[in-house]
Motif scaffolding. Structure first.
Motif, PDB file in Angstrom:
ATOM      1  N   GLU A 249      45.331  44.809  42.898  1.00 12.01           N
ATOM      2  CA  GLU A 249      46.262  45.784  42.338  1.00 12.01           C
ATOM      3  C   GLU A 249      47.370  45.067  41.592  1.00 12.01           C
ATOM      4  O   GLU A 249      47.904  44.061  42.055  1.00 12.01           O
ATOM      5  CB  GLU A 249      46.857  46.655  43.443  1.00 12.01           C
ATOM      6  N   GLU A 250      47.731  45.592  40.435  1.00 10.03           N
ATOM      7  CA  GLU A 250      48.792  44.996  39.626  1.00 10.03           C
ATOM      8  C   GLU A 250      49.543  46.108  38.900  1.00 10.03           C
ATOM      9  O   GLU A 250      48.972  46.829  38.077  1.00 10.03           O
ATOM     10  CB  GLU A 250      48.181  44.011  38.607  1.00 10.03           C
ATOM     11  N   ASP A 251      50.818  46.252  39.228  1.00  9.18           N
ATOM     12  CA  ASP A 251      51.675  47.271  38.599  1.00  9.18           C
ATOM     13  C   ASP A 251      51.079  48.667  38.698  1.00  9.18           C
ATOM     14  O   ASP A 251      51.129  49.467  37.750  1.00  9.18           O
ATOM     15  CB  ASP A 251      51.938  46.923  37.120  1.00  9.18           C
ATOM     16  N   GLY A 252      50.485  48.954  39.845  1.00  8.98           N
ATOM     17  CA  GLY A 252      49.940  50.277  40.073  1.00  8.98           C
ATOM     18  C   GLY A 252      48.533  50.500  39.575  1.00  8.98           C
ATOM     19  O   GLY A 252      47.934  51.551  39.826  1.00  8.98           O
ATOM     20  N   ASP A 253      47.985  49.521  38.839  1.00  8.83           N
ATOM     21  CA  ASP A 253      46.606  49.627  38.349  1.00  8.83           C
ATOM     22  C   ASP A 253      45.708  48.680  39.140  1.00  8.83           C
ATOM     23  O   ASP A 253      46.136  47.597  39.551  1.00  8.83           O
ATOM     24  CB  ASP A 253      46.525  49.257  36.860  1.00  8.83           C
ATOM     25  N   TRP A 254      44.471  49.095  39.331  1.00  2.00           N
ATOM     26  CA  TRP A 254      43.499  48.223  39.965  1.00  2.00           C
ATOM     27  C   TRP A 254      42.671  47.533  38.893  1.00  2.00           C
ATOM     28  O   TRP A 254      42.076  48.176  38.029  1.00  2.00           O
ATOM     29  CB  TRP A 254      42.590  49.022  40.909  1.00  2.00           C
ATOM     30  N   LEU A 255      42.646  46.198  38.956  1.00  2.00           N
ATOM     31  CA  LEU A 255      41.881  45.377  38.018  1.00  2.00           C
ATOM     32  C   LEU A 255      40.746  44.699  38.769  1.00  2.00           C
ATOM     33  O   LEU A 255      40.807  44.505  39.980  1.00  2.00           O
ATOM     34  CB  LEU A 255      42.774  44.327  37.361  1.00  2.00           C
ATOM     35  N   ALA A 256      39.704  44.315  38.040  1.00  2.00           N
ATOM     36  CA  ALA A 256      38.556  43.665  38.688  1.00  2.00           C
ATOM     37  C   ALA A 256      37.872  42.723  37.714  1.00  2.00           C
ATOM     38  O   ALA A 256      37.901  42.928  36.490  1.00  2.00           O
ATOM     39  CB  ALA A 256      37.555  44.708  39.181  1.00  2.00           C
ATOM     40  N   LEU A 257      37.260  41.681  38.270  1.00  2.00           N
ATOM     41  CA  LEU A 257      36.383  40.839  37.464  1.00  2.00           C
ATOM     42  C   LEU A 257      35.144  41.655  37.097  1.00  2.00           C
ATOM     43  O   LEU A 257      34.633  42.421  37.921  1.00  2.00           O
ATOM     44  CB  LEU A 257      35.965  39.592  38.248  1.00  2.00           C
ATOM     45  N   ARG A 258      34.682  41.502  35.885  1.00  2.00           N
ATOM     46  CA  ARG A 258      33.515  42.287  35.439  1.00  2.00           C
ATOM     47  C   ARG A 258      32.306  41.943  36.303  1.00  2.00           C
ATOM     48  O   ARG A 258      32.088  40.793  36.671  1.00  2.00           O
ATOM     49  CB  ARG A 258      33.208  41.993  33.974  1.00  2.00           C
ATOM     50  N   TYR A 259      31.508  42.944  36.639  1.00  2.00           N
ATOM     51  CA  TYR A 259      30.308  42.718  37.438  1.00  2.00           C
ATOM     52  C   TYR A 259      29.060  42.663  36.561  1.00  2.00           C
ATOM     53  O   TYR A 259      27.984  42.275  37.023  1.00  2.00           O
ATOM     54  CB  TYR A 259      30.150  43.786  38.531  1.00  2.00           C
ATOM     55  N   ASP A 260      29.173  43.087  35.301  1.00  2.00           N
ATOM     56  CA  ASP A 260      28.100  42.892  34.332  1.00  2.00           C
ATOM     57  C   ASP A 260      28.729  42.900  32.946  1.00  2.00           C
ATOM     58  O   ASP A 260      29.962  42.940  32.814  1.00  2.00           O
ATOM     59  CB  ASP A 260      26.994  43.953  34.472  1.00  2.00           C
ATOM     60  N   LEU A 261      27.909  42.824  31.897  1.00  2.00           N
ATOM     61  CA  LEU A 261      28.432  42.794  30.523  1.00  2.00           C
ATOM     62  C   LEU A 261      28.243  44.133  29.810  1.00  2.00           C
ATOM     63  O   LEU A 261      28.660  44.277  28.663  1.00  2.00           O
ATOM     64  CB  LEU A 261      27.730  41.677  29.731  1.00  2.00           C
ATOM     65  N   THR A 262      27.639  45.113  30.502  1.00  3.71           N
ATOM     66  CA  THR A 262      27.393  46.416  29.873  1.00  3.71           C
ATOM     67  C   THR A 262      28.594  47.337  29.989  1.00  3.71           C
ATOM     68  O   THR A 262      28.969  47.995  29.006  1.00  3.71           O
ATOM     69  CB  THR A 262      26.169  47.088  30.517  1.00  3.71           C
TER      70      THR A 262
END
Length: 492
Positions: A77-90
């Motif tokens: 979580e960062e500044d109220g948003d959830w971010l993630a590493l991409r799990y695929d390229l699509t």
């Protein structure tokens, strides 16, 4: 007074599910990526490098770990948003296509290569970070776009060293499977959860066989560990129809198409999917992609829920021996299909798309299993240091070699022990070592030591070979580049 504790040293180990890649492995992967990129470029696809980090909202609900929704990714979580590493390229492509829709051509044809991350339980050969190599066409609803992807996948496998006869691109259509479900009274649009459960179950066909799939579709089964896996809860008659669909493959494409039409009678969706399969087969055959390269196979399902039409997998058909000496087929190295709803999540407008993803690490493993890659690389020519005061002369030598396109380096360790310099060259897999002391410099010569030949002679311990082919000889300093190039060419 208590003594201060010594600071705890960090453990020098990779996190669970990750690994490091060294010299030859990286070089082989780069070579493969270059070869794949050449084929993608030849087909008119443009490169795209998107962000490794996406919002969880952008990634959507199509995460790979269906038993732990939103936990199949590495997120924070960062500044109220959830971010993630991409799990695929699509999924990132869908976001790019929506964000830049007014700037990109339609259709948009792109390819992308890079690492992806999945927060899943690691196992033998299963890592949480791995490379994918994708190509997609966004904005075309034509079945010709799907057929083109399959043709390109076939060409790509042959380009990287998988000959015809060692692979098959297997093709199916999600609409056909939807038609099967409709034929037994299950509407995927109204009961998506059950439909997805059926998809995930029959995607295990290769692992558990027809009997195992039947159990998982109905009451459940025990796995190899003895743990009980709950079934989907379908009736036996419904399971029988699904099994019949999975076994509809005939002796040729025409027979398979006929069998599928029998299974999905009365379903408009199923009939449309079969028509698309038939058209894809005709388009591929017209380009020379016959049954030795592509085939229609109802057992291909693809587990991700976002596929809406044709789906395909590249399976390597040759046999390998596993760690326990058992003979088995290598299996799938690429997969993909049509996804007509991914971009719509962002724009609200239907934007068709289709594409393929190649598992680079698995493809490399396949080539190594076939002996087409040995995991070794040729190191640089090493110029040894006999006199620290003459470092400029040694640097001049490597400068000349590099200008001629020959990989070279000066030994930069402690030069006092000359034996250590040669050990270093051996560890670097260097083909040649260059030696010049004060005497050689005064006479305008250098010694060149063929380390490959030297190792071969040492293994044979043949005095005659040593006399006829000395591994070390003296050449004129002015002939350094020409002689080393000749040595490298002789060693291949």
């Amino acid at each position: 007074m208590a003594k201060d504790k010594k600071p705890r040293r960090p453990r020098a180990e990779t996190p669970k599910g990750f690994r490091d890649y060294f010299g030859a492995e990286v070089a082989e992967r780069n070579q493969m990526l270059s070869q794949i990129g050449e084929v993608y470029h030849l087909y008119g696809f443009e490169p795209l490098e998107s962000s490794a980090v996406e919002t969880v909202e952008a990634l959507g609900k199509f995460l790979p770990d269906v038993d732990r929704p939103n936990e199949g990714v590495f997120a924070w979580e960062e500044d109220g948003d959830w971010l993630a590493l991409r799990y695929d390229l699509t999924a990132p492509l869908a976001r790019v296509a929506a964000q830049f829709r007014n700037d990109l051509p339609t259709p948009y044809r792109r390819y992308a290569m890079g690492p992806v991350w999945r927060n899943e339980k690691p196992g033998p050969g299963r890592f949480r970070q791995f490379y994918q190599c994708d190509a997609d066409t966004v904005g075309s609803a034509s079945v010709a776009a799907d057929a083109e992807i399959c043709a390109m996948l076939s060409d790509t496998l042959e380009r990287v060293g998988i000959p015809r006869g060692d692979y098959l691109v297997r093709i199916n259509n999600r609409k056909v499977l939807n038609g099967v479900l409709e034929a037994v009274g299950l509407n995927p649009a109204e009961d998506r959860a059950t439909a997805d459960a059926v998809l995930r179950t029959i995607d295990k066909w290769d692992k558990v066989g027809a009997g195992g799939v039947r159990e998982l579709l109905t009451t459940g089964r025990k796995d190899a560990s003895g743990a009980f896996i709950d079934g989907v809860g379908l009736g036996n008659d419904v399971a029988d129809t699904v099994i019949a669909f999975m076994q509809a493959k005939g002796t040729d494409a025409a027979a398979t198409i006929a069998n599928l039409r029998d299974v999905v009678q009365g379903s408009a969706s199923g009939t449309t999917g079969i028509d698309e399969l038939e058209q894809m087969g005709e388009l591929l055959a017209a380009q020379g992609y016959g049954p030795d390269r592509t085939e229609i196979d109802p057992s291909i399902v693809r587990g991700l829920g976002y596929y809406t039409g044709p789906v395909f997998e590249a399976e390597l058909t040759f046999e390998i021996t596993d760690a326990k000496g058992r003979v088995q087929q290598f299996g799938s190295v690429a997969g993909g299909g049509r996804y007509d709803d991914l971009v719509k999540r962002f724009t609200g407008q239907a934007v068709p798309g289709t594409g393929i993803s190649i598992g680079v690490d698995r493809l490399l493993a396949a080539l190594r299993a076939k002996g087409r890659m040995d995991g070794k690389s040729v190191g640089p020519v090493v110029v040894t240091v006999m006199d620290k005061g003459r470092m400029a002369d040694y640097q001049a030598m490597v400068g000349e070699l590099r200008s001629a396109g020959i990989r070279a380096e000066v030994y930069l360790g402690n030069p006092k022990n000359f034996g250590n310099q040669l050990k270093y060259a051996d560890k670097r897999l260097s083909p040649v070592a260059v030696i010049q002391g004060e005497d050689e410099a005064a006479r305008g010569v250098v010694q060149v030591k063929d380390l490959v030949l030297g190792a071969r002679i040492a293994q044979s311990a043949s005095l005659e070979e040593w006399k006829s082919q000395p591994a070390q000889r003296e050449i004129a300093r002015s002939d350094l580049v020409a002689e080393i190039r000749k040595m490298l060419e002789q060693e291949g």
